[in-house]
Scaffold this motif. Structure first.
Motif, PDB file in Angstrom:
ATOM      1  N   VAL A 324       0.848  -1.208   0.000  1.00 62.76           N
ATOM      2  CA  VAL A 324       0.000   0.000   0.000  1.00 62.76           C
ATOM      3  C   VAL A 324       0.878   1.251   0.000  1.00 62.76           C
ATOM      4  CG1 VAL A 324      -1.633   1.348   1.394  1.00 62.76           C
ATOM      5  CG2 VAL A 324      -2.026  -1.102   1.030  1.00 62.76           C
ATOM      6  N   LEU A 334      -4.955   7.612  -1.748  1.00 68.48           N
ATOM      7  CA  LEU A 334      -5.571   6.822  -0.682  1.00 68.48           C
ATOM      8  C   LEU A 334      -6.953   7.385  -0.387  1.00 68.48           C
ATOM      9  CD1 LEU A 334      -5.307   4.600   1.514  1.00 68.48           C
ATOM     10  CD2 LEU A 334      -4.362   6.365   3.015  1.00 68.48           C
ATOM     11  N   GLY A 337      -8.610   4.029   4.721  1.00 70.72           N
ATOM     12  CA  GLY A 337      -7.772   2.965   5.275  1.00 70.72           C
ATOM     13  C   GLY A 337      -6.303   3.267   5.108  1.00 70.72           C
ATOM     14  N   GLY A 338      -5.543   2.238   4.763  1.00 69.05           N
ATOM     15  CA  GLY A 338      -4.124   2.409   4.454  1.00 69.05           C
ATOM     16  C   GLY A 338      -3.173   2.158   5.599  1.00 69.05           C
ATOM     17  N   THR A 349      -8.963  -1.013   2.923  1.00 70.39           N
ATOM     18  CA  THR A 349      -8.280   0.069   2.211  1.00 70.39           C
ATOM     19  C   THR A 349      -8.768   0.191   0.780  1.00 70.39           C
ATOM     20  OG1 THR A 349      -6.310  -0.184   3.587  1.00 70.39           O
ATOM     21  CG2 THR A 349      -5.993   0.844   1.430  1.00 70.39           C
ATOM     22  N   VAL A 369      -7.550  -4.871   0.487  1.00 69.31           N
ATOM     23  CA  VAL A 369      -7.230  -3.712  -0.348  1.00 69.31           C
ATOM     24  C   VAL A 369      -7.963  -3.837  -1.684  1.00 69.31           C
ATOM     25  CG1 VAL A 369      -5.397  -2.376  -1.466  1.00 69.31           C
ATOM     26  CG2 VAL A 369      -4.932  -3.560   0.707  1.00 69.31           C
TER      27      VAL A 369
END
Length: 464
Positions: A324, A334, A337-338, A349, A369
């Motif tokens: 990420v 982004l 999330g992340g 994410t 993700v």
């Protein structure tokens, strides 16, 4: 000193159980046991017995479903509601295997079509293929075991089952249940071993069929070492692309894609990973998709309100974090999330427009993700969706039947869902990847057929 494997609860890394590992010296006994059973046809289990065993096993599983749910959560970390769905699927899978035994049959082959084939009657019959070795993955510890073990029992094959070292308890529980249901000794051997010992098992000439669920790297490597005559089925992963057109129904689509993207923290071989969204609706899509994602509850998988649990190991959290961060450094936006929540959990994410060469764009993420890529030209989006060498399940969201069918035709996938997420599966449908994503098709009935082989009998008589 005896080697062991520690099974840890993925959420907090507490010890669930420590089990001994087999070593290479045990391989000979394991293979001999299976081979002896198969080579003596007087040992073969008649169809009615196989049906009775599997029906009894399904009944026992139903009675112990709550126990099996908790066992699967403790070793795999999948949230309660999803683990419950898995155990119900596993029970249905055993029933499907029992039902399909009645469909293991041959056919009459016409004779007398030429003078040379007069006075003959010919028919095919199906026999068990032989010794099956099955290597399984961690993400559905009971259901995957059913797909590899119950199918072998249904086909009449002795099976050697190697579960993931992270999640062996569900497979061992299934073995105990089958024994209780009447499966004779030796027909199922569950082996816990290291990769080197597993390779000795898989590549032995006494193995007739190799069933593999796991990473492409390992699967293709093992296939390359199989002896002549060993048939195999390989199930790997994919990047599960989705095409979203401007007329898609948001009310249906958003919850569907959130579930498909973040179910089991994205640790699913057909988890929604790449969403190509028509630019006309992209802002609206991002807003609604991120709002729904932010409502997901991340936490202890034993809590019945948890939507997203832990990843299988802290190492996986580290990997997801690196991927990420790399994507963001290379220009991805982004959306939400992340960040890691803990040693074992990562925020659901969403990334917008990661570069084509970022790891999240070129590899199977296998984590929570989802990447969004706006498009103006559908053909270009389809080409990008097809660009990787992994092709498994894909999806398209549109209310236009022509666009739906055209897109389904052009997407390189073994299955295309229309107005449904890529992670849809029922256990009686064909399921598997093409190209680098695998070889052959899974699904209870399809696997049973793979584990049988055909014999032609030709009867010559002047009376015919």
């Amino acid at each position: 000193m005896e080697k062991t494997t520690k099974i840890l609860f993925p959420y907090d890394q507490t010890l669930v159980k420590e089990l001994p590992l087999l070593n290479s010296n045990d391989v000979e006994n394991i293979l001999n046991t299976a081979q002896k059973l198969f080579n003596d046809q007087s040992n073969w289990l008649p169809a009615f017995e196989r049906i009775e065993i599997l029906e009894k096993a399904a009944s026992i599983m139903s009675e112990r479903s709550e126990e099996l749910i908790h066992l699967a959560i403790s070793e795999g970390g999948k949230p309660y509601k999803d683990s419950k769905a898995e155990i119900l699927r596993a029970i249905k899978g055993v029933k499907l295997a029992a039902e399909h035994i009645a469909q293991i049959k041959g056919e009459q082959i016409p004779m007398g079509l030429t003078e040379a084939s007069l006075n003959r009657i010919a028919f095919t019959s199906k026999e068990p293929i032989g010794v099956v070795v099955a290597v399984s993955a961690f993400n559905h510890p009971l259901n995957l075991a059913v797909h590899q073990i119950a199918t072998a029992v249904a086909a009449g094959c002795p099976v050697i089952f190697k579960p993931s070292s992270n999640t062996p308890l569900s497979g061992l529980a299934l073995a105990d249940i089958l024994k209780e249901a009447g499966l004779p000794e030796g027909w199922l051997q569950v082996v816990l071993c290291d990769n080197e010992t597993a390779e000795l098992l898989v590549t032995d000439s006494r193995v007739h069929f190799f069933s593999f669920i796991g990473s492409a790297k390992v699967g293709w490597s093992l296939k390359s070492k199989l002896p002549p005559g060993t048939r195999c089925a390989l199930e790997h992963g994919g990047a599960a692309p989705v095409i979203v057109e401007s007329d898609a129904d948001f009310n249906e689509m958003i919850p569907d894609l959130v579930k498909g993207g973040f179910y089991h923290a994205g640790q699913v071989c057909v988890s929604v990973q790449k969403i190509y969204v028509n630019e006309e609706i992209c802002d609206r899509f991002i807003e609604q998709f991120s709002q729904a994602t932010n409502k997901l509850i991340v936490g202890n998988p034993f809590d019945e309100t948890t939507d997203v649990g832990s990843l299988i190991t802290p190492k996986e959290v580290n990997r997801i974090e690196e991927w990420v961060n790399e994507a963001i450094e290379n220009g991805a936006k982004l959306i939400t999330g992340g960040k890691r929540i803990s040693e074992t959990c990562f925020e659901p994410t969403i990334l917008l427009n990661p570069s084509e060469d970022s790891k999240v764009s070129t590899n199977e993420i296998f984590g929570p993700v989802v990447c969004i890529y706006p498009f103006t030209n559908r053909e270009e989006a389809i080409n990008k969706a097809n660009a990787l060498d992994v092709h498994f399940q894909a999806a398209v969201f549109t209310k236009n039947i022509d666009i739906a069918l055209s897109t389904a035709k052009k997407l390189n996938a073994t299955a295309v869902m229309i107005n449904d997420n890529t992670a849809f599966r029922v256990d009686w449908m064909p399921f598997g990847g093409r190209d680098a994503s695998g070889l052959g098709m899974g699904g209870i009935s399809y696997t049973i057929n793979d584990m049988t082989r055909e014999k032609l009998t030709v009867f010559k008589s002047k009376s015919i």
